[in-house]
Design an enzyme around this catalytic site. Structure first.
Site, PDB file in Angstrom:
ATOM      1  CD  GLU A 192       2.518   8.879 -19.289  1.00 30.68           C
ATOM      2  OE1 GLU A 192       2.380   8.054 -18.365  1.00 30.68           O
ATOM      3  OE2 GLU A 192       1.827   8.842 -20.331  1.00 30.68           O
TER       4      GLU A 192
ATOM      5  CD  GLU B  32       5.515  -3.106  -7.551  1.00 27.31           C
ATOM      6  OE1 GLU B  32       5.769  -2.477  -6.520  1.00 27.31           O
ATOM      7  OE2 GLU B  32       4.427  -3.038  -8.141  1.00 27.31           O
TER       8      GLU B  32
ATOM      9  N   GLY C 170       0.816  -1.223   0.000  1.00 32.43           N
ATOM     10  CA  GLY C 170       0.000   0.000   0.000  1.00 32.43           C
ATOM     11  C   GLY C 170       0.845   1.267   0.000  1.00 32.43           C
ATOM     12  CE1 TYR C 171       5.297   0.753  -0.446  1.00 32.45           C
ATOM     13  CE2 TYR C 171       5.518   0.365  -2.801  1.00 32.45           C
ATOM     14  CZ  TYR C 171       5.888   0.071  -1.506  1.00 32.45           C
ATOM     15  OH  TYR C 171       6.833  -0.885  -1.270  1.00 32.45           O
ATOM     16  CB  SER C 172      -1.339   4.212  -4.942  1.00 34.25           C
ATOM     17  OG  SER C 172      -0.254   3.758  -5.700  1.00 34.25           O
TER      18      SER C 172
END
Ligand SMILES: Cc1cc2nc3c(=O)[nH]c(=O)nc-3n(C[C@H](O)[C@H](O)[C@H](O)COP(=O)(O)OP(=O)(O)OC[C@H]3O[C@@H](n4cnc5c(N)ncnc54)[C@H](O)[C@@H]3O)c2cc1C
Length: 409
Positions: free
Chosen positions: A392, A261, A146-148
């Protein structure tokens, strides 16, 4: 390759570009052993006939049992140090295993072995190592990452999930977005803001049981038919033993884990199988009574697809080559992720063009060509270019860290 405008920047030495990488005899023997194991254990319950990256998660009891079988053979954590139960083999063995699993659409050991385990080995407390590493090696435990958050995706360091001191522990409040394995994982590897006045130096990583009181999970279905999740924290109280490494040092661990990752969780085997299937289709199909393989447009398209796959393979070899030199292959991983994922989109696009109307029928639909493999792939490969850092962002990393270009212009 870097363009002439960037000649002055020491991007890579000639030795880095001219890179030979072949499996040695013992590594080839291991590859064959894994192939044999996968042939012997083929099962639609554990293997996805149309594998995409995310479909290789360990989200059912049958897949968990499969993972334990890999563990029994000593195939989890092969490159870990022996003091943590590893075999100190070269990372090539992990690569060979991951690629073979991806060719068969089998679940991947990725997050536990490659991300959480490796980061704990470098930064975790002795207690955390003792607690988690043996379970990871036995294939008993799954993690969600869980980062975002709603306002912190590409700029993950802007995360706002609050962790405030309470006694010697912490209380967490806020929300995470796009936590992919939350609905079946056992533990949550989650970044939270422990210093509201700092950005990168105000983040701490916690390890929290996924069924902890105060955590709730809501599904989100993606364009590629995969489930990801929103996770809500309401007064989630944890002790000091839930902190990974040091308080406010989490961003360093997250960056290292993100590099792992991009590398450890993006095998190319699934794409190879798709290109193989597309070539076989072009070879065998007839359109309006004419053989597709005689059509000059189809021949050019397929030649291009096969060439692009080869370029992806070379970029992957550069990642492995750098990793084998004990270097975190940040730029190489970004180049590989960017090119391989966009190549996947071009392969799906070519497939739908070459198959005509029957190609856009969905898996399970009557008359779907190759059982809708490429219809699904066309949708899913969009997801590939976002998860793990959007294309991007990979370009930004290549431009700034690879080519030495300024961050803001
Ligand atoms: C299926 C799926 C699974 C995921 N699983 C997980 C997970 O398990 N755990 C987790 O923590 N996250 C996960 N993610 C989140 C993923 O990492 C983010 O979606 C991704 O980092 C992009 O963030 P965002 O969606 O907020 O888009 P934004 O950051 O809002 O970006 C929107 C667009 O703007 C572009 N953009 C943003 N910043 C820049 C910039 N500086 N320069 C140029 N362009 C820019 C982006 O490339 C993108 O095209 C998952 C995402 C998906 C789709």
């Amino acid at each position: 390759m870097p363009g002439t405008a960037c000649k002055a920047v020491p991007v890579a030495s000639l030795g880095d570009w001219i890179m030979e990488f072949e499996l040695r005899d013992e590594e080839k023997a291991f590859d064959e052993e894994v192939e044999q194991f996968l042939r012997d254990h083929q099962s639609p319950e554990v293997m996805d006939a149309h594998p995409e990256q995310l479909s290789q998660t360990v989200d059912t009891p049958a897949k968990r049992a499969f993972m334990r079988r890999l563990a029994e053979r000593g195939w989890l954590g092969m490159s870990w140090p022996s003091e943590y139960g590893g075999r100190e083999l070269s990372g090539i063995y992990d690569f060979v295993l991951t690629e073979a699993l991806s060719r068969y659409g089998a679940p991947q050991p990725g997050k536990g072995v490659g991300i959480v385990g490796k980061t704990l080995i470098r930064h975790g407390s002795d207690e955390m190592k003792r607690r988690f590493l043996p379970q990871i090696l036995r294939g008993e435990i799954e993690f969600a990452i869980g980062y975002s958050e709603p306002d912190a995706g590409s700029d993950a360091a802007a995360m706002r999930l609050r962790a405030e001191r309470k006694g010697d522990g912490w209380v967490l409040n806020g929300a995470k977005l796009w936590t992919t394995s939350a609905h079946f994982a056992d533990w949550y590897w989650v970044g939270a803001r422990t210093d509201p006045d700092a950005k990168h130096k105000g983040i701490t990583v916690f390890l929290i049981p996924m069924d902890h009181p105060g955590l709730s999970i809501r599904p989100i279905w993606t364009i590629g038919d995969e489930r990801t999740n929103e996770v809500f924290f309401e007064n989630v109280e944890v002790g000091p033993d839930a902190v990974v490494g040091h308080v406010n040092q989490g961003w360093t661990y997250i960056c290292e884990a993100l590099d792992l990752e991009r590398f450890a969780m993006m095998p190319i085997g699934g794409l190879e199988k798709k290109v193989e299937a597309l070539c076989a289709h072009v070879h065998a199909a007839e359109v309006s009574g004419r053989r597709l393989r005689d059509d000059p447009v189809a021949r050019r398209r397929i030649a291009r697809v096969v060439t692009e796959l080869e370029v992806s393979r070379m970029l992957q070899k550069r990642v492995i080559s750098a990793a084998l030199k004990d270097r975190i292959p940040t730029v190489e991983s970004s180049q590989y992720k960017l090119y391989m994922n966009e190549c996947g989109q071009r392969v799906a696009d070519a497939a739908l063009d070459l198959m005509g109307p029957d190609g856009i029928l969905r898996p399970g639909d009557e008359g779907a060509l190759l059982d809708g493999k490429f219809e699904r792939s066309y949708r899913y490969t969009v997801v590939d270019t976002i998860g793990g850092g959007a294309s991007e962002i990979q370009k930004n990393i290549i431009a700034t860290r690879g080519l030495g270009l300024p961050k803001n212009f």
